[in-house]
Design an enzyme around this catalytic site. Structure first.
Site, mmCIF file in Angstrom:
data_model
loop_
_atom_site.group_PDB
_atom_site.id
_atom_site.type_symbol
_atom_site.label_atom_id
_atom_site.label_comp_id
_atom_site.label_asym_id
_atom_site.label_seq_id
_atom_site.Cartn_x
_atom_site.Cartn_y
_atom_site.Cartn_z
ATOM 1 N N ASP A 8 48.011 6.785 -77.592
ATOM 2 C CA ASP A 8 47.822 6.230 -78.926
ATOM 3 C C ASP A 8 46.556 5.379 -78.917
ATOM 4 O OD1 ASP A 8 48.363 5.807 -81.590
ATOM 5 O OD2 ASP A 8 50.325 4.903 -81.270
ATOM 6 N N GLU A 10 46.151 2.148 -81.078
ATOM 7 C CA GLU A 10 46.254 0.742 -81.475
ATOM 8 C C GLU A 10 46.406 -0.209 -80.289
ATOM 9 O OE1 GLU A 10 47.668 3.174 -85.015
ATOM 10 O OE2 GLU A 10 47.989 3.201 -82.843
ATOM 11 N N HIS A 116 53.518 -1.260 -86.217
ATOM 12 C CA HIS A 116 54.148 -0.322 -87.145
ATOM 13 C C HIS A 116 55.021 0.617 -86.327
ATOM 14 C CE1 HIS A 116 50.626 1.956 -85.745
ATOM 15 N NE2 HIS A 116 51.292 3.060 -86.054
ATOM 16 N N GLU A 134 58.041 2.990 -81.586
ATOM 17 C CA GLU A 134 57.522 4.238 -81.033
ATOM 18 C C GLU A 134 57.798 4.353 -79.533
ATOM 19 O OE1 GLU A 134 53.459 4.904 -82.254
ATOM 20 O OE2 GLU A 134 53.934 4.341 -84.323
#
Length: 269
Positions: A8, A10, A116, A134
């Site tokens: 990912d 972020e 998020h 996640e």
């Protein structure tokens, strides 16, 4: 040893604001380069630990952030979207371990970089009563296939979330978030060194997989009622509250499919 990497953006050092992570944004190409550097460091660590095969799944946004010509030449790349299993596409029982690189904390966490859970439509998610983001959703998919998550990298809140859920999992903190859009970041070379060494060490002492008992109950609280209304259109779902929808099944693969449908339907609200 076969190693799977879900990557990912972020949770990468130097990435601190959502605008950096959006394709077409002014700083997007720079963020992609930072992401690539930490992914390549993880690949190098896996190879140093004895990996014979490394598969990298580009798991951010449209999932076309990593350039295969710049990826470590020993690694295979899963790229593009939509994928049936999104951030864990291609992860199955043939792998000995999974590494989650550049991950972030679940929605509602503070101070955490760009917190998020998959989309901005999601407020909270629970799996068999345990709140997850996640990291947990994807680690449970790996665990269903008998694959342990050996390493998670990101900011201090993502790594803390990983340890709280996965126990003695190895983590590498590459930045300290001060807010959702500000962080103190390690120098690029140092972050990559820590990821490289962390991957090598983690694969040498990996623990068992994350296991949840069947049946698997995924409960999702959406940000607004319209999103929940759309998600509840999925056959087999159960609306528990104005903003809460649940889906249960004996196979976590089917639960993950339901999760994909939930948040995509919610995005149409």
């Amino acid at each position: 040893m076969n190693v799977y990497i879900s990557a990912d953006m972020e949770g990468i050092s130097g990435v601190v604001h959502g605008a950096q992570t959006e394709p077409g944004a002014r700083e997007y190409d720079r963020a992609c380069a930072l992401m690539l550097g930490e992914v390549n460091a993880a690949v190098e660590g896996a190879l140093a630990a004895g990996a014979a095969r490394v598969v990298v799944n580009d798991s951010h946004w449209n999932m076309r952030n990593l350039r295969i010509e710049e990826l470590h030449p020993a690694a295979e790349l899963i790229s593009g979207s939509p994928k049936p299993f999104s951030m864990v596409q291609g992860l199955d029982a043939s792998f000995d371990a999974a590494l989650f690189v550049g991950y972030h904390a679940m929605s509602g966490t503070s101070p955490a970089s760009i917190d998020h859970t998959y989309t901005d439509a999601i407020h909270h998610v629970w799996l068999n009563g345990r709140e997850v983001g996640e990291i947990g959703i994807n680690a449970a998919f790996a665990g269903f296939h008998g694959v342990p998550v050996a390493l998670v990298t990101g900011d201090q809140m993502a790594t803390a979330e990983a340890r709280a859920l996965l126990g003695e999992v190895a983590t590498v903190q590459v930045k300290e978030a001060y807010s959702r859009s500000a962080a103190r970041c390690l120098p690029v070379a140092e972050a990559r060194r820590l990821v490289r060494e962390g991957a090598r060490a983690a694969l040498a002492q990996r623990r068992g997989p994350l296991r949840f008992d069947a049946p698997y109950a995924l409960k999702v609280e959406f940000v607004n009622t319209g999103q929940a209304e759309m998600a509840a259109l999925m056959p087999g779902s159960e609306r528990l509250d104005h903003r809460v929808v649940q889906y249960s099944h004996t196979s976590y693969v089917e639960v993950y499919r339901a999760w994909r449908v939930f948040y995509n339907l919610a995005g149409a609200a």
